[in-house]
Design a protein around this motif. Structure first.
Motif, PDB file in Angstrom:
ATOM      1  N   PHE A  24      50.500  55.775 -31.690  1.00 39.47           N
ATOM      2  CA  PHE A  24      51.462  56.949 -31.485  1.00 39.47           C
ATOM      3  C   PHE A  24      50.596  57.754 -30.303  1.00 39.47           C
ATOM      4  CE2 PHE A  24      52.889  55.951 -35.574  1.00 39.47           C
ATOM      5  CZ  PHE A  24      54.064  55.535 -35.374  1.00 39.47           C
ATOM      6  N   VAL A  25      49.495  58.062 -30.394  1.00 41.04           N
ATOM      7  CA  VAL A  25      48.673  59.143 -29.501  1.00 41.04           C
ATOM      8  C   VAL A  25      47.896  58.111 -28.365  1.00 41.04           C
ATOM      9  CG1 VAL A  25      46.720  60.616 -29.538  1.00 41.04           C
ATOM     10  CG2 VAL A  25      47.947  60.407 -31.538  1.00 41.04           C
ATOM     11  N   PRO A  26      48.370  58.599 -27.095  1.00 35.47           N
ATOM     12  CA  PRO A  26      48.048  57.966 -25.843  1.00 35.47           C
ATOM     13  C   PRO A  26      46.367  58.221 -25.721  1.00 35.47           C
ATOM     14  CG  PRO A  26      50.152  59.048 -25.363  1.00 35.47           C
ATOM     15  CD  PRO A  26      49.560  59.519 -26.901  1.00 35.47           C
ATOM     16  N   SER A  31      41.593  63.614 -26.823  1.00 35.72           N
ATOM     17  CA  SER A  31      40.615  64.881 -26.716  1.00 35.72           C
ATOM     18  C   SER A  31      41.340  66.119 -27.182  1.00 35.72           C
ATOM     19  CB  SER A  31      40.175  65.071 -25.244  1.00 35.72           C
ATOM     20  OG  SER A  31      40.908  65.372 -24.494  1.00 35.72           O
ATOM     21  N   SER A  32      42.723  66.261 -26.745  1.00 33.89           N
ATOM     22  CA  SER A  32      43.774  67.332 -27.380  1.00 33.89           C
ATOM     23  C   SER A  32      43.957  67.200 -28.827  1.00 33.89           C
ATOM     24  CB  SER A  32      45.112  67.206 -26.569  1.00 33.89           C
ATOM     25  OG  SER A  32      45.835  68.241 -27.013  1.00 33.89           O
ATOM     26  N   LEU A  33      43.841  66.090 -29.308  1.00 35.98           N
ATOM     27  CA  LEU A  33      44.176  65.821 -30.777  1.00 35.98           C
ATOM     28  C   LEU A  33      42.918  66.288 -31.330  1.00 35.98           C
ATOM     29  CD1 LEU A  33      45.721  64.904 -32.950  1.00 35.98           C
ATOM     30  CD2 LEU A  33      44.686  62.784 -32.774  1.00 35.98           C
ATOM     31  N   GLU A  38      40.019  71.127 -34.638  1.00 35.47           N
ATOM     32  CA  GLU A  38      39.184  71.950 -34.744  1.00 35.47           C
ATOM     33  C   GLU A  38      39.632  73.436 -34.905  1.00 35.47           C
ATOM     34  OE1 GLU A  38      37.071  71.289 -31.310  1.00 35.47           O
ATOM     35  OE2 GLU A  38      36.019  69.562 -31.873  1.00 35.47           O
ATOM     36  N   GLY A  39      40.855  73.599 -34.396  1.00 34.81           N
ATOM     37  CA  GLY A  39      41.526  74.978 -34.559  1.00 34.81           C
ATOM     38  C   GLY A  39      41.367  75.769 -33.764  1.00 34.81           C
ATOM     39  N   THR A  40      41.112  75.609 -32.483  1.00 35.30           N
ATOM     40  CA  THR A  40      40.463  76.757 -31.546  1.00 35.30           C
ATOM     41  C   THR A  40      40.971  76.537 -30.426  1.00 35.30           C
ATOM     42  OG1 THR A  40      38.575  75.300 -30.924  1.00 35.30           O
ATOM     43  CG2 THR A  40      38.306  76.975 -32.779  1.00 35.30           C
ATOM     44  N   PHE A  41      41.423  77.787 -29.531  1.00 31.81           N
ATOM     45  CA  PHE A  41      41.834  77.500 -28.291  1.00 31.81           C
ATOM     46  C   PHE A  41      40.856  78.295 -27.232  1.00 31.81           C
ATOM     47  CE2 PHE A  41      46.405  77.112 -30.191  1.00 31.81           C
ATOM     48  CZ  PHE A  41      46.541  75.762 -29.684  1.00 31.81           C
ATOM     49  N   GLU A  42      40.626  77.874 -26.251  1.00 35.87           N
ATOM     50  CA  GLU A  42      39.783  78.458 -25.473  1.00 35.87           C
ATOM     51  C   GLU A  42      40.661  79.618 -24.598  1.00 35.87           C
ATOM     52  OE1 GLU A  42      37.998  76.223 -22.213  1.00 35.87           O
ATOM     53  OE2 GLU A  42      36.782  74.746 -23.896  1.00 35.87           O
ATOM     54  N   ARG A  43      39.962  80.851 -24.596  1.00 37.93           N
ATOM     55  CA  ARG A  43      40.553  82.122 -24.075  1.00 37.93           C
ATOM     56  C   ARG A  43      40.597  81.694 -22.448  1.00 37.93           C
ATOM     57  NH1 ARG A  43      41.523  87.131 -25.770  1.00 37.93           N
ATOM     58  NH2 ARG A  43      40.182  86.659 -27.546  1.00 37.93           N
ATOM     59  N   ARG A  44      41.815  82.109 -21.753  1.00 39.31           N
ATOM     60  CA  ARG A  44      42.030  81.769 -20.285  1.00 39.31           C
ATOM     61  C   ARG A  44      42.307  83.108 -19.674  1.00 39.31           C
ATOM     62  NH1 ARG A  44      45.700  76.907 -21.718  1.00 39.31           N
ATOM     63  NH2 ARG A  44      47.496  78.768 -21.556  1.00 39.31           N
ATOM     64  N   LEU A  93      50.008  64.876 -35.343  1.00 34.96           N
ATOM     65  CA  LEU A  93      49.376  66.151 -35.177  1.00 34.96           C
ATOM     66  C   LEU A  93      49.619  66.831 -36.406  1.00 34.96           C
ATOM     67  CD1 LEU A  93      50.557  67.697 -31.662  1.00 34.96           C
ATOM     68  CD2 LEU A  93      48.280  66.981 -32.273  1.00 34.96           C
ATOM     69  N   SER A  94      50.652  66.788 -37.078  1.00 34.06           N
ATOM     70  CA  SER A  94      50.818  67.481 -38.286  1.00 34.06           C
ATOM     71  C   SER A  94      49.940  66.735 -39.314  1.00 34.06           C
ATOM     72  CB  SER A  94      52.293  67.671 -38.966  1.00 34.06           C
ATOM     73  OG  SER A  94      52.998  68.163 -37.973  1.00 34.06           O
ATOM     74  N   HIS A  95      50.010  65.510 -39.364  1.00 30.23           N
ATOM     75  CA  HIS A  95      49.127  64.789 -40.283  1.00 30.23           C
ATOM     76  C   HIS A  95      47.709  64.996 -40.256  1.00 30.23           C
ATOM     77  CE1 HIS A  95      46.838  61.382 -41.662  1.00 30.23           C
ATOM     78  NE2 HIS A  95      47.335  61.130 -42.811  1.00 30.23           N
TER      79      HIS A  95
END
Length: 211
Positions: A24-26, A31-33, A38-44, A93-95
């Motif tokens: 299901f995941v290309p 890397s996005s998965l 990890e539950g983090t977003f880089e501040r842009r 993603l939810s799983h």
């Protein structure tokens, strides 16, 4: 039903067959998965957000056009597949994040822009299904005549889906993935906008019975 059903299907499937995730995941999204788990977003910076808004505004509407227009060429099958795979990706993603106890983080992060964006995908898919069904079930008309008759409604659906993608682009770039915005605020915005859109879809343009 197709979108959310595929999300539920993928979620439950991975509980039994975890290796099905790679189907299901290309590869380009692996890397996005990992970043989601990890539950983090880089501040842009503001300019980076603006650049991402431009990317979303060009890429996502194109995906909507492909989802809808493909129905005429594939008897609706490609439209079904694109809606299915996008729903399944949400299920995967939810799983994955549920295993890390980060499901609330996932949904609060995708819900603000997901309300218009996923609506746009589903509506674009319905345009493709409408075109596909006109070819599969033309009735007493020729298939070309049936397709032409379904065209105006399909165009309205497709244009609506594309417009919703444009609406979602700045929300996704500046708000949804902004680590400075708390999760409760993202969820609140998503709930309010969902209520407003549902009110619009169910009430706008309805003919009222004369008093």
């Amino acid at each position: 039903a197709l979108f959310f059903g595929s999300a539920l299907f993928a979620f439950l499937l991975l509980k039994t067959y975890p290796d099905a995730r790679d189907f299901f995941v290309p590869p380009q999204f692996q890397s996005s998965l990992r970043s989601w788990t990890e539950g983090t977003f880089e501040r842009r910076t503001g300019s980076e957000n603006l650049q991402m808004a431009g990317f979303y505004a060009s890429n996502n509407p194109m995906a909507a056009v492909m989802t809808g227009a493909a129905g005429a060429a594939t008897f609706g099958l490609l439209s079904v597949w694109m809606v299915f795979t996008n729903g399944a990706l949400v299920g995967v993603l939810s799983h994955e994040v549920a295993a890390k106890n980060r499901l609330d983080y996932l949904w609060s992060s995708i819900a603000p822009h997901g309300v218009p964006e996923l609506s746009g995908l589903i509506i674009s898919g319905s345009a493709g299904l409408l075109l596909g069904w006109s070819l599969l079930n033309p009735g007493r008309e020729s298939r070309s005549e049936s397709l032409r008759r379904a065209g105006p409604d399909a165009i309205v659906l497709l244009a609506t889906g594309v417009l919703l993608m444009f609406v979602a682009a700045p929300i996704e770039a500046f708000f949804s993935f902004n680590p400075a915005v708390p999760g409760w605020l993202k969820t609140s915005v998503a709930v309010v906008t969902l209520a407003l859109w549902l009110t619009f879809w169910t009430r706008y343009g309805r003919e009222r019975d004369p008093a």
